[in-house]
Design a protein around this motif. Structure first.
Motif, PDB file in Angstrom:
ATOM      1  N   UNK A 267      30.286  36.001 -17.383  1.00 33.68           N
ATOM      2  CA  UNK A 267      30.970  34.893 -16.776  1.00 33.68           C
ATOM      3  C   UNK A 267      32.043  35.364 -15.446  1.00 33.68           C
ATOM      4  N   UNK A 268      32.741  36.526 -15.726  1.00 31.47           N
ATOM      5  CA  UNK A 268      33.491  36.680 -14.654  1.00 31.47           C
ATOM      6  C   UNK A 268      32.784  37.506 -13.232  1.00 31.47           C
ATOM      7  N   UNK A 269      31.753  38.154 -13.704  1.00 26.71           N
ATOM      8  CA  UNK A 269      30.924  38.770 -12.818  1.00 26.71           C
ATOM      9  C   UNK A 269      30.081  37.442 -11.668  1.00 26.71           C
ATOM     10  N   UNK A 270      29.841  36.318 -12.512  1.00 25.37           N
ATOM     11  CA  UNK A 270      29.145  35.242 -11.947  1.00 25.37           C
ATOM     12  C   UNK A 270      29.926  34.467 -10.779  1.00 25.37           C
ATOM     13  N   UNK A 271      31.170  34.632 -10.850  1.00 25.03           N
ATOM     14  CA  UNK A 271      32.152  34.436  -9.632  1.00 25.03           C
ATOM     15  C   UNK A 271      31.934  35.149  -8.384  1.00 25.03           C
ATOM     16  N   UNK A 272      31.233  36.318  -8.562  1.00 23.51           N
ATOM     17  CA  UNK A 272      30.969  37.102  -7.297  1.00 23.51           C
ATOM     18  C   UNK A 272      29.866  37.053  -6.845  1.00 23.51           C
ATOM     19  N   UNK A 273      28.723  36.466  -7.722  1.00 22.05           N
ATOM     20  CA  UNK A 273      27.392  36.286  -7.353  1.00 22.05           C
ATOM     21  C   UNK A 273      26.817  35.930  -5.780  1.00 22.05           C
ATOM     22  N   UNK A 274      27.826  34.975  -5.133  1.00 19.11           N
ATOM     23  CA  UNK A 274      27.477  34.190  -4.144  1.00 19.11           C
ATOM     24  C   UNK A 274      28.063  34.931  -2.819  1.00 19.11           C
ATOM     25  N   UNK A 275      28.774  36.249  -3.139  1.00 13.59           N
ATOM     26  CA  UNK A 275      29.094  37.210  -2.094  1.00 13.59           C
ATOM     27  C   UNK A 275      30.554  37.188  -1.901  1.00 13.59           C
ATOM     28  N   UNK A 276      31.453  36.343  -2.757  1.00 17.90           N
ATOM     29  CA  UNK A 276      32.608  36.249  -2.363  1.00 17.90           C
ATOM     30  C   UNK A 276      33.503  37.454  -2.810  1.00 17.90           C
TER      31      UNK A 276
ATOM     32  N   UNK B 207      37.344  38.445  -3.978  1.00 13.74           N
ATOM     33  CA  UNK B 207      38.226  37.853  -4.959  1.00 13.74           C
ATOM     34  C   UNK B 207      39.249  39.167  -5.333  1.00 13.74           C
ATOM     35  N   UNK B 208      40.461  38.611  -5.500  1.00 16.31           N
ATOM     36  CA  UNK B 208      41.532  39.415  -5.805  1.00 16.31           C
ATOM     37  C   UNK B 208      41.502  39.237  -7.694  1.00 16.31           C
ATOM     38  N   UNK B 209      42.454  40.198  -8.131  1.00 16.32           N
ATOM     39  CA  UNK B 209      42.377  39.763  -9.692  1.00 16.32           C
ATOM     40  C   UNK B 209      43.067  38.665  -9.903  1.00 16.32           C
ATOM     41  N   UNK B 210      43.931  37.983  -9.231  1.00 15.24           N
ATOM     42  CA  UNK B 210      44.801  36.911  -9.279  1.00 15.24           C
ATOM     43  C   UNK B 210      43.694  35.600  -9.227  1.00 15.24           C
ATOM     44  N   UNK B 211      42.917  35.934  -8.100  1.00 16.03           N
ATOM     45  CA  UNK B 211      42.065  34.772  -7.880  1.00 16.03           C
ATOM     46  C   UNK B 211      40.781  34.720  -8.980  1.00 16.03           C
ATOM     47  N   UNK B 212      40.065  36.025  -9.367  1.00 19.36           N
ATOM     48  CA  UNK B 212      39.435  36.076 -10.603  1.00 19.36           C
ATOM     49  C   UNK B 212      39.882  35.527 -11.732  1.00 19.36           C
ATOM     50  N   UNK B 213      41.282  35.840 -12.141  1.00 21.16           N
ATOM     51  CA  UNK B 213      41.677  35.496 -13.232  1.00 21.16           C
ATOM     52  C   UNK B 213      41.704  33.912 -13.243  1.00 21.16           C
TER      53      UNK B 213
ATOM     54  N   UNK C 191      40.132  31.516 -11.646  1.00 17.05           N
ATOM     55  CA  UNK C 191      38.699  30.850 -11.706  1.00 17.05           C
ATOM     56  C   UNK C 191      38.037  31.109 -13.248  1.00 17.05           C
ATOM     57  N   UNK C 192      38.302  32.211 -13.817  1.00 19.59           N
ATOM     58  CA  UNK C 192      37.609  32.665 -15.118  1.00 19.59           C
ATOM     59  C   UNK C 192      38.515  32.011 -16.104  1.00 19.59           C
ATOM     60  N   UNK C 193      39.614  31.843 -16.046  1.00 18.38           N
ATOM     61  CA  UNK C 193      40.457  31.256 -17.113  1.00 18.38           C
ATOM     62  C   UNK C 193      41.146  32.219 -17.826  1.00 18.38           C
ATOM     63  N   UNK C 194      41.299  33.475 -17.262  1.00 21.85           N
ATOM     64  CA  UNK C 194      41.697  34.648 -18.093  1.00 21.85           C
ATOM     65  C   UNK C 194      43.180  34.973 -17.721  1.00 21.85           C
ATOM     66  N   UNK C 195      43.885  35.823 -18.434  1.00 26.50           N
ATOM     67  CA  UNK C 195      45.067  36.387 -17.999  1.00 26.50           C
ATOM     68  C   UNK C 195      44.758  37.573 -16.975  1.00 26.50           C
ATOM     69  N   UNK C 196      45.702  37.653 -16.079  1.00 34.41           N
ATOM     70  CA  UNK C 196      45.673  38.839 -15.023  1.00 34.41           C
ATOM     71  C   UNK C 196      44.999  40.356 -15.661  1.00 34.41           C
ATOM     72  N   UNK C 197      45.931  40.639 -16.679  1.00 32.49           N
ATOM     73  CA  UNK C 197      45.607  42.190 -17.070  1.00 32.49           C
ATOM     74  C   UNK C 197      44.055  42.151 -17.787  1.00 32.49           C
ATOM     75  N   UNK C 198      43.787  40.892 -18.647  1.00 31.92           N
ATOM     76  CA  UNK C 198      42.411  41.136 -19.271  1.00 31.92           C
ATOM     77  C   UNK C 198      41.480  41.173 -18.149  1.00 31.92           C
TER      78      UNK C 198
END
Length: 97
Positions: free
Chosen positions: A13-22, A24-30, A32-39
């Motif tokens: 699920x997390x990797x899918x946020x990078x599929x279109x070439x974007x 992202x920082x940890x915070x941005x990915x966090x 979008x994925x609905x996860x905590x920053x450390x996770x």
């Protein structure tokens, strides 16, 4: 490590946020994925070690993006492995006798 990186549904699920070439920082990915920053950081590290993501330092931030070239190489290796003829295992040899 490539397949281990994809073995988790959360990492998929997390990797899918990078599929279109974007990128992202940890915070941005966090976010979008609905996860905590450390996770998120832990999962991104596994994806990077698995060859699926690249990390680029931009000042104090680390940005992640899909490693398209390495992914193509890894998929080529997996394809070759899956299509390579394999020697029968000892159990298969005994069953044929």
């Amino acid at each position: 490590m490539f397949l281990k990186a994809l073995a988790s549904g959360t990492r998929q699920k997390l990797f899918s946020h990078f599929a279109d070439g974007e990128e992202l920082t940890v915070g941005e990915a966090s976010e979008r994925a609905g996860l905590g920053p450390s996770t998120t950081s832990e999962h991104l590290a596994v994806l990077r070690r698995g060859g699926l993501l690249q990390s680029i330092r931009a000042g104090k931030l680390v940005r992640y993006r899909a490693d398209q070239e390495n992914i193509a190489e890894l998929l080529g290796q997996l394809h070759s492995y899956l299509l390579a003829p394999s020697a029968p295992t000892s159990a298969e040899s005994h069953a044929a006798q």
